[in-house]
Motif scaffolding. Sequence first.
Motif, PDB file in Angstrom:
ATOM      1  N   SER A  14       0.814  -1.214   0.000  1.00 59.76           N
ATOM      2  CA  SER A  14       0.000   0.000   0.000  1.00 59.76           C
ATOM      3  C   SER A  14       0.850   1.269   0.000  1.00 59.76           C
ATOM      4  CB  SER A  14      -0.930   0.001   1.212  1.00 59.76           C
ATOM      5  OG  SER A  14      -0.159  -0.043   2.397  1.00 59.76           O
ATOM      6  N   GLY A  15       2.053   1.231   0.597  1.00 57.93           N
ATOM      7  CA  GLY A  15       2.852   2.436   0.728  1.00 57.93           C
ATOM      8  C   GLY A  15       3.994   2.586  -0.258  1.00 57.93           C
ATOM      9  N   PHE A  16       4.421   1.495  -0.883  1.00 63.29           N
ATOM     10  CA  PHE A  16       5.551   1.535  -1.808  1.00 63.29           C
ATOM     11  C   PHE A  16       5.550   0.272  -2.653  1.00 63.29           C
ATOM     12  CE2 PHE A  16       6.835  -0.359   2.143  1.00 63.29           C
ATOM     13  CZ  PHE A  16       7.493  -1.514   1.758  1.00 63.29           C
ATOM     14  N   HIS A  17       6.476   0.210  -3.579  1.00 59.59           N
ATOM     15  CA  HIS A  17       6.616  -0.933  -4.469  1.00 59.59           C
ATOM     16  C   HIS A  17       8.027  -1.480  -4.271  1.00 59.59           C
ATOM     17  CE1 HIS A  17       5.218  -3.152  -7.982  1.00 59.59           C
ATOM     18  NE2 HIS A  17       6.443  -3.080  -8.447  1.00 59.59           N
ATOM     19  N   LEU A  18       8.186  -2.812  -4.192  1.00 53.97           N
ATOM     20  CA  LEU A  18       9.490  -3.434  -4.006  1.00 53.97           C
ATOM     21  C   LEU A  18       9.863  -4.225  -5.247  1.00 53.97           C
ATOM     22  CD1 LEU A  18      11.890  -4.314  -2.115  1.00 53.97           C
ATOM     23  CD2 LEU A  18      10.486  -6.288  -1.552  1.00 53.97           C
TER      24      LEU A  18
ATOM     25  N   ASP B 269       1.359   5.341   7.529  1.00 55.90           N
ATOM     26  CA  ASP B 269       1.782   4.987   8.884  1.00 55.90           C
ATOM     27  C   ASP B 269       3.129   4.276   8.826  1.00 55.90           C
ATOM     28  OD1 ASP B 269       1.387   4.615  11.748  1.00 55.90           O
ATOM     29  OD2 ASP B 269       1.147   2.492  11.231  1.00 55.90           O
ATOM     30  N   PHE B 270       4.086   4.753   9.624  1.00 51.81           N
ATOM     31  CA  PHE B 270       5.453   4.248   9.555  1.00 51.81           C
ATOM     32  C   PHE B 270       5.554   2.788   9.989  1.00 51.81           C
ATOM     33  CE2 PHE B 270       9.933   4.043  10.770  1.00 51.81           C
ATOM     34  CZ  PHE B 270      10.492   4.543   9.618  1.00 51.81           C
ATOM     35  N   LYS B 271       4.892   2.418  11.058  1.00 51.50           N
ATOM     36  CA  LYS B 271       4.916   1.018  11.539  1.00 51.50           C
ATOM     37  C   LYS B 271       4.303   0.089  10.498  1.00 51.50           C
ATOM     38  CE  LYS B 271       6.635   1.324  15.704  1.00 51.50           C
ATOM     39  NZ  LYS B 271       7.939   0.769  16.003  1.00 51.50           N
ATOM     40  N   GLN B 272       3.237   0.525   9.844  1.00 56.44           N
ATOM     41  CA  GLN B 272       2.608  -0.300   8.813  1.00 56.44           C
ATOM     42  C   GLN B 272       3.547  -0.476   7.621  1.00 56.44           C
ATOM     43  OE1 GLN B 272      -0.242  -2.050   9.073  1.00 56.44           O
ATOM     44  NE2 GLN B 272       0.405  -2.949   7.131  1.00 56.44           N
TER      45      GLN B 272
ATOM     46  N   LEU C 290       7.070  -3.950   4.373  1.00 52.91           N
ATOM     47  CA  LEU C 290       8.364  -4.323   3.804  1.00 52.91           C
ATOM     48  C   LEU C 290       8.740  -5.754   4.189  1.00 52.91           C
ATOM     49  CD1 LEU C 290      10.859  -3.691   2.185  1.00 52.91           C
ATOM     50  CD2 LEU C 290      11.853  -2.621   4.215  1.00 52.91           C
ATOM     51  N   ILE C 291       8.505  -6.132   5.426  1.00 49.22           N
ATOM     52  CA  ILE C 291       8.781  -7.508   5.852  1.00 49.22           C
ATOM     53  C   ILE C 291       7.943  -8.481   5.039  1.00 49.22           C
ATOM     54  CG2 ILE C 291       8.575  -9.140   7.774  1.00 49.22           C
ATOM     55  CD1 ILE C 291       9.195  -6.699   9.625  1.00 49.22           C
ATOM     56  N   TRP C 292       6.656  -8.173   4.863  1.00 49.45           N
ATOM     57  CA  TRP C 292       5.753  -9.031   4.087  1.00 49.45           C
ATOM     58  C   TRP C 292       6.224  -9.127   2.637  1.00 49.45           C
ATOM     59  CZ3 TRP C 292       2.560  -7.702  -0.051  1.00 49.45           C
ATOM     60  CH2 TRP C 292       1.663  -8.672  -0.460  1.00 49.45           C
ATOM     61  N   ALA C 293       6.585  -7.996   2.042  1.00 52.84           N
ATOM     62  CA  ALA C 293       7.010  -7.984   0.640  1.00 52.84           C
ATOM     63  C   ALA C 293       8.310  -8.778   0.459  1.00 52.84           C
ATOM     64  CB  ALA C 293       7.190  -6.545   0.163  1.00 52.84           C
ATOM     65  N   LEU C 294       9.229  -8.667   1.409  1.00 54.03           N
ATOM     66  CA  LEU C 294      10.477  -9.436   1.299  1.00 54.03           C
ATOM     67  C   LEU C 294      10.200 -10.934   1.369  1.00 54.03           C
ATOM     68  CD1 LEU C 294      12.794  -7.223   3.512  1.00 54.03           C
ATOM     69  CD2 LEU C 294      13.045  -7.662   1.066  1.00 54.03           C
ATOM     70  N   ARG C 295       9.296 -11.342   2.243  1.00 53.48           N
ATOM     71  CA  ARG C 295       8.935 -12.772   2.314  1.00 53.48           C
ATOM     72  C   ARG C 295       8.327 -13.254   1.001  1.00 53.48           C
ATOM     73  NH1 ARG C 295       6.311 -12.424   8.192  1.00 53.48           N
ATOM     74  NH2 ARG C 295       8.228 -12.501   9.395  1.00 53.48           N
ATOM     75  N   LYS C 296       7.451 -12.451   0.411  1.00 54.84           N
ATOM     76  CA  LYS C 296       6.809 -12.835  -0.860  1.00 54.84           C
ATOM     77  C   LYS C 296       7.829 -12.930  -1.975  1.00 54.84           C
ATOM     78  CE  LYS C 296       2.625 -12.772  -1.419  1.00 54.84           C
ATOM     79  NZ  LYS C 296       1.659 -13.845  -1.484  1.00 54.84           N
TER      80      LYS C 296
END
Length: 129
Positions: free
Chosen positions: A43-47, A112-115, A120-126
């Motif tokens: 939602s906040g960025f693209h990896l 939201d910074f925490k979100q 980022l953790i979720w995107a790295l796992r994917k």
Amino acid sequence: MTPQENSTRTAEAQPAAVFVRPPVLKKRADFLRAANARRQGTSGFHLQARERGDDAPFRVGYTCSKKVGNAVARNRAKRRLREIARLVMHNHAQAGWDYVLIGRKEITATADFKQMQKDLIWALRKVHK
């Protein structure tokens, strides 16, 4: 005990602040290679992520297009992306990979910074599946 000895003792007792900045992508060719590899949106960025095939440390690149806003908005978004990468990447990124974080229009600078850290953790796992 002298004041100088006391200040030395308190400085030793407190842990030093650690600032560990991940190695940064700088060449356009590295950004283009990452663009043709794996990608995951949040939602906040693209990896974007690319496995280089070596055992060198991971590298991170940051970018925001003019769609994000004026220079002030782009710089704010990139500062936020750098900070979430600094906090998250050392625990979740893999050696031998290049990552590019791309800011999103009007969202990256205000999300939201925490979100964003969780995203980022979720995107790295994917990306690593």
